[in-house]
Design an enzyme around this catalytic site. Structure first.
Site, PDB file in Angstrom:
ATOM      1  CB  THR A 222      -4.359  -9.616  11.081  1.00  0.00           C
ATOM      2  OG1 THR A 222      -4.292  -8.220  11.430  1.00  0.00           O
ATOM      3  CG2 THR A 222      -4.503 -10.426  12.357  1.00  0.00           C
ATOM      4  CB  ALA A 223      -4.332 -13.927   7.743  1.00  0.00           C
ATOM      5  CB  THR A 224       0.630 -12.309   6.343  1.00  0.00           C
ATOM      6  OG1 THR A 224      -0.346 -12.226   5.309  1.00  0.00           O
ATOM      7  CG2 THR A 224       1.947 -12.759   5.762  1.00  0.00           C
TER       8      THR A 224
ATOM      9  CB  CYS B 267      -2.348   0.338   7.988  1.00  0.00           C
ATOM     10  SG  CYS B 267      -0.964   1.449   8.272  1.00  0.00           S
TER      11      CYS B 267
ATOM     12  CD  GLU C  86       4.020  -1.809  13.499  1.00  0.00           C
ATOM     13  OE1 GLU C  86       2.832  -1.444  13.602  1.00  0.00           O
ATOM     14  OE2 GLU C  86       4.849  -1.672  14.414  1.00  0.00           O
TER      15      GLU C  86
ATOM     16  N   GLY D  72       2.043  -5.984   7.209  1.00  0.00           N
ATOM     17  CA  GLY D  72       1.117  -6.607   6.267  1.00  0.00           C
ATOM     18  C   GLY D  72      -0.148  -7.016   6.986  1.00  0.00           C
TER      19      GLY D  72
ATOM     20  CG  ASN E   4      -0.349   0.000   2.506  1.00  0.00           C
ATOM     21  OD1 ASN E   4       0.684  -0.637   2.707  1.00  0.00           O
ATOM     22  ND2 ASN E   4      -0.908   0.733   3.437  1.00  0.00           N
TER      23      ASN E   4
ATOM     24  CD  GLU F 205       7.571  -0.710  11.734  1.00  0.00           C
ATOM     25  OE1 GLU F 205       6.805   0.068  11.165  1.00  0.00           O
ATOM     26  OE2 GLU F 205       8.158  -1.653  11.159  1.00  0.00           O
TER      27      GLU F 205
END
Ligand code: NAD
Length: 483
Positions: free
Chosen positions: A231-233, A285, A251, A229, A153, A464
């Protein structure tokens, strides 16, 4: 072999083809056409990059801070020299308006390098004095070879947000840009070669997440993973990397509330809310996708907001007048459209947009969605709970502070939140009670790179930014000296 440009990997200071010899198609979202190919790399390419990074580590980590800082400034200066070219490439690869790439993405990538180049010359560690006993001091040492994995993104912006602190802290890096938007990372690797950055310090391996990203996460010589990236990843990465005791910074996704009280500065709120809803086609995000409005101004807000949103010009990202470009891929467009259908089936009324936009000319096959505003949904329906990550927002009235806090905190996510009110006490009270890593009061996306950045709950683990990033990319060692 094809006639379009094959992007190479960049390992050990050299441009190289993937070991497999295979390439993936890279599309221009505004036209729906393939315009380049990227390496379909695998674990062999990752292994090669890790070896190069390991070889470079002793030299890079022992280099003086001033010299490392100077290399990073050189990178920043070179991006700045080529700003227009980088912005055009980012816009073409991602579908974002060229004006946004030129005013936000690329300048921020430059700032990331400059900020951490300076931060590293100011970085100091703690000491803990024990009265009459002795003293402790903390050594903060680089970790070794670290992995940086980024999304599509804000391609160069988020990749450099990881690379810069990692390098500043003295690590060498293997990075994997998103396979959906690899191009500006490739341009950055060109810069590394052009300035003669010592070979192996920064390596780029392009390709698919489950192949390249996962090979990085399970590689025993990559000691930390910084990931941004979905949440599932993130969950998948944690499941493979955590048992290896790697340092992890994750993140992840968001479903951010934008809370509007009737006593806000209305004009400022409404123009910011258009931006916080639809910048980058809602694919930031931090975009506020759930808008909660105090009931006494709900009707007025609805009329004014819908009027402004309907005027957003959807068009060719190359056109400087375009405010809303293409979404990043056909698959993503279909996902976002399916959420609009879901919203309708959940009883939502579409007040603006709600459909694909078909443009004429060069963009006839591009992936465009009109900015969409939906009302009439409950706070706990799927549309209001799941991340859509596109140009879609819901608006919902509320009556009390308690009620809107409950709405806001009801999702699994907790990345950012925005509050609009002129009541100082209420602003602080709400900020304290919101479940999120970042709260903006009477503003949105105002960034100071020194501040901690990250989310709670399913939005991630770790922070971060500023010293947080330098701490993540170093290992603290306590040295205790008794008198
Ligand atoms: P994604 O999770 O699909 O991919 C992100 C990166 O991870 C890509 O480079 C991908 O190739 C890689 N990857 C995929 N599977 C992997 C695996 N098994 N192991 C290692 N790496 C793997 O996310 P995306 O679709 O590129 O980006 C959109 C998501 O990113 C949204 O959920 C958005 O909220 C989130 N995001 C979060 C932040 C933040 O700061 N919290 C910022 C931007 C985007």
């Amino acid at each position: 072999m094809n006639h379009l440009h094959n992007i190479p990997n960049y390992t050990g200071g050299k441009f190289i083809a993937p070991n497999s010899g295979q390439y993936l198609e890279n599309f221009e979202p505004a036209t729906g056409q393939i315009y380049s190919y990227i390496p379909d790399s695998d674990e062999n390419d990752v292994n090669q990059a890790v070896l190069a990074a390991q070889k470079a580590f002793p030299m890079w980590s022992s280099m003086s801070n001033e010299d490392r800082s100077a290399w990073m400034i050189k990178i920043a200066d070179k991006i700045e020299e080529r700003l227009e070219e980088f912005a055009a490439a980012e816009s073409k690869d991602n579908g974002k308006p060229i004006t946004l790439a030129a005013s936000m993405d690329i300048p921020r990538a430059i700032s990331n390098f400059k900020f951490f180049a300076h931060a590293l010359t100011q970085f100091s560690s703690e000491s803990h004095y024990m009265q009459g006993v002795g003293v402790n001091y903390t050594l903060r040492q680089p970790l070794g070879v670290v992995g940086c994995i980024s999304p599509w993104n804000l391609p160069l912006y988020l990749l450099t947000w990881k690379i810069a602190p990692a390098l500043a802290a003295g690590n060498t890096v293997v990075c994997k840009p998103s396979e959906v938007t690899p191009y500006t990372a490739y341009l950055l690797s060109e810069i590394c070669q052009e300035i003669g950055l010592p070979e192996g310090v920064l390596n780029f391996v392009h390709g698919l997440g489950p192949k390249v990203g996962e090979a990085m996460c399970v590689h025993s010589d990559i000691v930390a993973i910084s990931f941004t990236g979905g949440t599932a990843t993130g969950k998948r990465i944690a499941s493979v990397a955590a048992p290896m005791f790697k340092k992890l910074s994750l993140e992840l996704g968001g479903k951010n509330p934008n809370i509007i009280f009737s006593d806000c500065n209305y004009d400022e709120m409404i123009s910011s809310t258009v931006r916080s809803s639809f910048s980058n086609q809602g694919q930031i995000c931090l975009c506020g996708s759930r808008i909660f409005v105090e009931r006494s101004i709900y009707k007025k807000f609805k009329t004014d907001f819908v009027e402004k949103v309907s005027k957003l010009h959807v068009g060719d990202p190359k056109d400087e007048k375009t405010k809303t470009g293409a979404v990043v891929s056909e698959a993503h467009m279909n996902k976002v459209l399916s959420y609009i259908e879901l919203a309708k089936s959940e009883g939502g009324q579409i007040l603006s947009g709600g459909h694909r936009v078909l443009l004429a000319g060069r963009c006839a096959n591009g992936w465009f969605i009109s900015p969409t505003v939906i009302e009439g949904l409950s706070f706990d329906c799927r549309t209001n709970q799941e991340e859509i990550f596109g140009p879609v927002v819901t608006i919902t009235p509320f009556d009390t502070e308690e009620e809107v806090l409950m709405f806001a905190n009801s999702t699994q996510y907790g990345l950012s939140a925005t509050i609009w009110t002129e009541n100082l006490s209420r602003a602080h009270r709400m900020a304290e009670k919101l479940h999120s890593g970042i709260v903006w009061i009477n503003c949105w996306l105002v960034r100071d790179l020194r501040t901690p950045f990250g989310g709670v709950k399913a939005s991630g683990v770790g922070r971060e930014g500023g010293m947080e990033a330098l701490h993540f990319f170093t290992e603290a060692k306590n040295v205790c000296i008794k008198y």
